[in-house]
Design a protein around this motif. Sequence first.
Motif, PDB file in Angstrom:
ATOM      1  N   VAL A   1      25.256  28.625 -19.451  1.00 20.19           N
ATOM      2  CA  VAL A   1      25.949  29.161 -18.269  1.00 20.19           C
ATOM      3  C   VAL A   1      26.028  30.676 -18.355  1.00 20.19           C
ATOM      4  N   ARG A   2      26.402  31.174 -19.536  1.00 17.17           N
ATOM      5  CA  ARG A   2      26.531  32.623 -19.712  1.00 17.17           C
ATOM      6  C   ARG A   2      25.216  33.344 -19.436  1.00 17.17           C
ATOM      7  N   ASP A   3      24.141  32.833 -20.032  1.00 19.14           N
ATOM      8  CA  ASP A   3      22.850  33.511 -19.891  1.00 19.14           C
ATOM      9  C   ASP A   3      22.343  33.460 -18.452  1.00 19.14           C
ATOM     10  N   LYS A   4      22.540  32.314 -17.805  1.00 18.46           N
ATOM     11  CA  LYS A   4      22.069  32.193 -16.424  1.00 18.46           C
ATOM     12  C   LYS A   4      22.844  33.135 -15.503  1.00 18.46           C
ATOM     13  N   VAL A   5      24.174  33.142 -15.658  1.00 19.14           N
ATOM     14  CA  VAL A   5      24.997  33.994 -14.800  1.00 19.14           C
ATOM     15  C   VAL A   5      24.736  35.462 -15.107  1.00 19.14           C
ATOM     16  N   ALA A   6      24.519  35.801 -16.378  1.00 17.47           N
ATOM     17  CA  ALA A   6      24.222  37.196 -16.727  1.00 17.47           C
ATOM     18  C   ALA A   6      22.952  37.672 -16.033  1.00 17.47           C
ATOM     19  N   LEU A   7      21.957  36.793 -15.982  1.00 16.78           N
ATOM     20  CA  LEU A   7      20.716  37.149 -15.297  1.00 16.78           C
ATOM     21  C   LEU A   7      20.958  37.354 -13.797  1.00 16.78           C
TER      22      LEU A   7
ATOM     23  N   GLN B   1      27.625  30.830  -5.038  1.00 15.77           N
ATOM     24  CA  GLN B   1      26.373  30.261  -5.541  1.00 15.77           C
ATOM     25  C   GLN B   1      26.390  30.192  -7.068  1.00 15.77           C
ATOM     26  N   PHE B   2      26.917  31.248  -7.712  1.00 19.51           N
ATOM     27  CA  PHE B   2      27.020  31.250  -9.180  1.00 19.51           C
ATOM     28  C   PHE B   2      27.868  30.072  -9.655  1.00 19.51           C
ATOM     29  N   TYR B   3      29.036  29.875  -9.003  1.00 15.53           N
ATOM     30  CA  TYR B   3      29.956  28.807  -9.411  1.00 15.53           C
ATOM     31  C   TYR B   3      29.307  27.431  -9.227  1.00 15.53           C
ATOM     32  N   ALA B   4      28.604  27.253  -8.094  1.00 15.70           N
ATOM     33  CA  ALA B   4      27.967  25.963  -7.841  1.00 15.70           C
ATOM     34  C   ALA B   4      26.924  25.653  -8.910  1.00 15.70           C
ATOM     35  N   GLU B   5      26.096  26.627  -9.247  1.00 12.12           N
ATOM     36  CA  GLU B   5      25.052  26.402 -10.244  1.00 12.12           C
ATOM     37  C   GLU B   5      25.640  26.241 -11.641  1.00 12.12           C
ATOM     38  N   ALA B   6      26.686  26.996 -11.957  1.00 12.45           N
ATOM     39  CA  ALA B   6      27.330  26.862 -13.271  1.00 12.45           C
ATOM     40  C   ALA B   6      27.969  25.483 -13.413  1.00 12.45           C
ATOM     41  N   ASN B   7      28.643  25.024 -12.356  1.00 11.19           N
ATOM     42  CA  ASN B   7      29.233  23.683 -12.400  1.00 11.19           C
ATOM     43  C   ASN B   7      28.146  22.623 -12.571  1.00 11.19           C
ATOM     44  N   GLN B   8      27.027  22.801 -11.865  1.00 11.88           N
ATOM     45  CA  GLN B   8      25.944  21.824 -11.959  1.00 11.88           C
ATOM     46  C   GLN B   8      25.339  21.807 -13.358  1.00 11.88           C
ATOM     47  N   LEU B   9      25.195  22.973 -13.983  1.00 14.39           N
ATOM     48  CA  LEU B   9      24.694  23.031 -15.363  1.00 14.39           C
ATOM     49  C   LEU B   9      25.593  22.242 -16.306  1.00 14.39           C
TER      50      LEU B   9
ATOM     51  N   VAL C   1      27.737  19.847 -15.477  1.00 13.26           N
ATOM     52  CA  VAL C   1      27.679  18.418 -15.148  1.00 13.26           C
ATOM     53  C   VAL C   1      26.445  17.789 -15.788  1.00 13.26           C
ATOM     54  N   THR C   2      25.320  18.491 -15.701  1.00  9.79           N
ATOM     55  CA  THR C   2      24.075  17.999 -16.314  1.00  9.79           C
ATOM     56  C   THR C   2      24.232  17.841 -17.822  1.00  9.79           C
ATOM     57  N   ALA C   3      25.062  18.743 -18.419  1.00  8.25           N
ATOM     58  CA  ALA C   3      25.301  18.670 -19.861  1.00  8.25           C
ATOM     59  C   ALA C   3      26.359  17.626 -20.213  1.00  8.25           C
ATOM     60  N   GLY C   4      26.873  16.932 -19.202  1.00 10.26           N
ATOM     61  CA  GLY C   4      27.847  15.866 -19.454  1.00 10.26           C
ATOM     62  C   GLY C   4      29.276  16.335 -19.557  1.00 10.26           C
ATOM     63  N   VAL C   5      29.575  17.541 -19.071  1.00  8.33           N
ATOM     64  CA  VAL C   5      30.944  18.062 -19.142  1.00  8.33           C
ATOM     65  C   VAL C   5      31.696  17.663 -17.868  1.00  8.33           C
ATOM     66  N   LEU C   6      32.609  16.716 -18.017  1.00 11.21           N
ATOM     67  CA  LEU C   6      33.436  16.226 -16.900  1.00 11.21           C
ATOM     68  C   LEU C   6      32.581  15.944 -15.664  1.00 11.21           C
ATOM     69  N   PRO C   7      31.606  15.056 -15.785  1.00 10.90           N
ATOM     70  CA  PRO C   7      30.733  14.778 -14.622  1.00 10.90           C
ATOM     71  C   PRO C   7      31.469  14.114 -13.467  1.00 10.90           C
ATOM     72  N   ASP C   8      32.604  13.452 -13.750  1.00 11.53           N
ATOM     73  CA  ASP C   8      33.341  12.776 -12.679  1.00 11.53           C
ATOM     74  C   ASP C   8      34.192  13.730 -11.866  1.00 11.53           C
ATOM     75  N   LEU C   9      34.386  14.954 -12.386  1.00 10.35           N
ATOM     76  CA  LEU C   9      35.142  15.942 -11.619  1.00 10.35           C
ATOM     77  C   LEU C   9      34.286  16.368 -10.438  1.00 10.35           C
ATOM     78  N   ARG C  10      34.832  16.225  -9.240  1.00 12.10           N
ATOM     79  CA  ARG C  10      34.032  16.492  -8.046  1.00 12.10           C
ATOM     80  C   ARG C  10      33.838  17.983  -7.884  1.00 12.10           C
ATOM     81  N   SER C  11      32.626  18.435  -8.057  1.00  6.73           N
ATOM     82  CA  SER C  11      32.331  19.858  -7.990  1.00  6.73           C
ATOM     83  C   SER C  11      32.202  20.315  -6.559  1.00  6.73           C
ATOM     84  N   ALA C  12      32.504  21.593  -6.354  1.00  3.96           N
ATOM     85  CA  ALA C  12      32.386  22.180  -5.023  1.00  3.96           C
ATOM     86  C   ALA C  12      30.970  22.680  -4.813  1.00  3.96           C
ATOM     87  N   PRO C  13      30.316  22.271  -3.740  1.00  6.48           N
ATOM     88  CA  PRO C  13      28.968  22.767  -3.472  1.00  6.48           C
ATOM     89  C   PRO C  13      28.992  24.216  -3.058  1.00  6.48           C
TER      90      PRO C  13
END
Length: 760
Positions: free
Chosen positions: A33-39, A211-219, A221-233
């Motif tokens: 997440v850090r590296d992606k957002v930094a970019l 957009q940063f928050y949506a992609e960070a949340n998706q990353l 979720v993909t890693a299995g961190v609280l996947p049931d928490l409904r993320s904001a698109p």
Amino acid sequence: MQTDAKVVPLNKGATQQSPTSPVGRLPVALIQVRDKVALQLKQTLQVLFDNADDTLFEMADRATSNAEQNAFFEAMRDLRLKRKSIERAFLQKVFESFSSLNQYEIGKAPQLDAVSFDSLSLVQNDELEETVALDAMVAKVMARDSVALGHLTTRFNALVSKKVDDRTNPLGPRLLCEAFLDACRSLGVEIKVKLIILKLFEKYVLTELDQFYAEANQLLVTAGVLPDLRSAPARRQPERASPAGRSAAQPGSLASGGQGEVSAEGVQEVFGVLQELLSQVRGTGLPRREQPADAVPVSSIDLMRLLSHLQQHLPQQHNDDYDLRMSLEQLLSHASARSGRVRVVGQVDDDVINLVSMLFEFILDDRTLPDSLKALIGRMQIPMLKVALLDKTFFSRGSHPARRLLNEIASAALGWVEQDDAQRDSLYHRIEQVVQRLLNDFVDDPAIFSELLAEFLAYTGDERRRSELLEQRTRDAEEGRAKAELARRRVEDALNQRLLGRTLPEVVVRLLQEAWSKVLLLTCLKHGVESPEWQSALQTMDDLIWSVESHDAPEARARLLELVPGLLKALREGLASAAFDPFSTSEFFSRLEALHVQTFERLRKPEPVEVVVDDSLELPPLLLDLPDEAEPEENAMPAMVAVVEEIVLVAPGEPQVAEPDVSLADDDEALGFVDNLRVGSWVEFQEDEEHKLRCKLAALIKPTGKYIFVNRTGMKVLEKSRMGLAVEFRRKAIRLLDDALLFDRALESVIGNLRRLKGA
């Protein structure tokens, strides 16, 4: 042997770790997440700098003076030279924020901001403008993306050991703004230019955070961190979709509609509960509408047009008799007459109208709001109804900009006091501006609420900082007074222990009570009662009293001869240190000198000696020079004073807080109310039949038991004792104001009333 990345071998880490060293490395998912957002941040910063040149050039082209034009050109040059260093410093700050997520600190006391006692202007004007701009930028992001950020913060907390909230989230708007502002410290530009650069940061960086928050949340979720928490698109650019596209007959379809922060299920759950309660009380608690069989529900577009018409023709002053529903029915009747068909409000829209009407009934009956501001807030009913019709998350989302705007206005109004000329008050004027802008400009784009919220937060933030500074000054002054009062009590005790019940020369009693008490007071305040200076001042007082008393011991004269020079020196030095009046000092010492002379005279008279005379001796007659018995003594006896009452020292200009004659039992309800008061609580005092005073408990001074109250600007307005407050509560002259969020209280009240009607 392989070890987990989060485990540090003791024999290796003991010598390498500092008190602020990390417990372990960041989890892999968080590093991604850090590296992606930094970019992403790096790319947006490059866009910012590319556009900054054009913006500053345009500003220079429009400059009205050569000096202003040169300032913009210099800023362009400075920004070109330092853009790389600013970019590096900013990204470094972001990386450090991530690194601190798994760090802890040992033995480091929290740093408190120092508050000056002498000046309220602690924040320089430039810094104040920066802070106001930063607060406004943060408020806009939070109003737009708070749910997405909240989900990201929740997932961060599941990965790291350190507690994270939205303010300390490395990707939160506040930390990002502060990091950019800190990176720009090297720029030698005026505040005007710096604010332009901050505006560019908001335009090209902060607007991409959704957009940063949506992609960070998706990353995560993909890693299995609280996947049931409904993320904001991700938030899409607002489309000017017509209200008709959001069918009123299907509340579930209104769930996201451009908001993208609350799920359809969540909206349906909250609004559905409210609809169900309304349907169950319709016909009992609420009147049931009888509609003709051929009635046609008015479309959402037409309903919004009707409400906009009412909004534009709203009376200038809020009228308690104004009935929104009746006015709407009249417009519908005219529309029905023109079209030849009966037009009615659809059931779902009618439920929204009922809910908003009940919410404002609570608001306009709420005793927490002052009447004048209540009238202003009442004029917001139609705009609030329109935004509720457009967006049903109004009822379910606490961070909804319209709800927050209403809550912020109510919070600011909590300490407002009715005035003869309310329109001249800055808070009243600001709220009036907000209301008028809503009435004039709000048609069907809810974005105006976010804009007004950001502006109002910037205003109240500035006001709050000023009041907090003044409030701190008030607390400091009261704590100083309490310390002085405690010192006075100790001085009173010292004087009464030595003087009460004794008869001493009047000049000595006056010297100790009027002059030496000041020396003792300053010594106590400066050095404390355990200090050698305090003991020395007490010893000087004891020596003075002994020097003017009668003594029969033979060695008294020798001691007096030895004592007086040092005593007089100590008295002079002490009175001089207390800046006591030199003329009064001279008078005291003149009379004290006479007293000591009389004491010496008494002590040097020879003792009577028995003489045996031999009668056989003839002695020549002796010529004795005897004084005339009628001749008065050269030195009259000094005036004496018997100290029979306790000495009480009163500070000039500080009236004592009058304790009530009534004494209440320890378990009395009124005393329980006072003991449960917390610092920061707002209360209302009924001073007389016409006047009320609203104030906040700013401090409880424990040494003196005083409760200090201030107004909304931070100025002290009232001082009460514990018993005095309890007596005021007993006679119902004091009322605790509810400082909970206004909309939430109103919604809770509406739900409670509907449930009571359902059970009736």
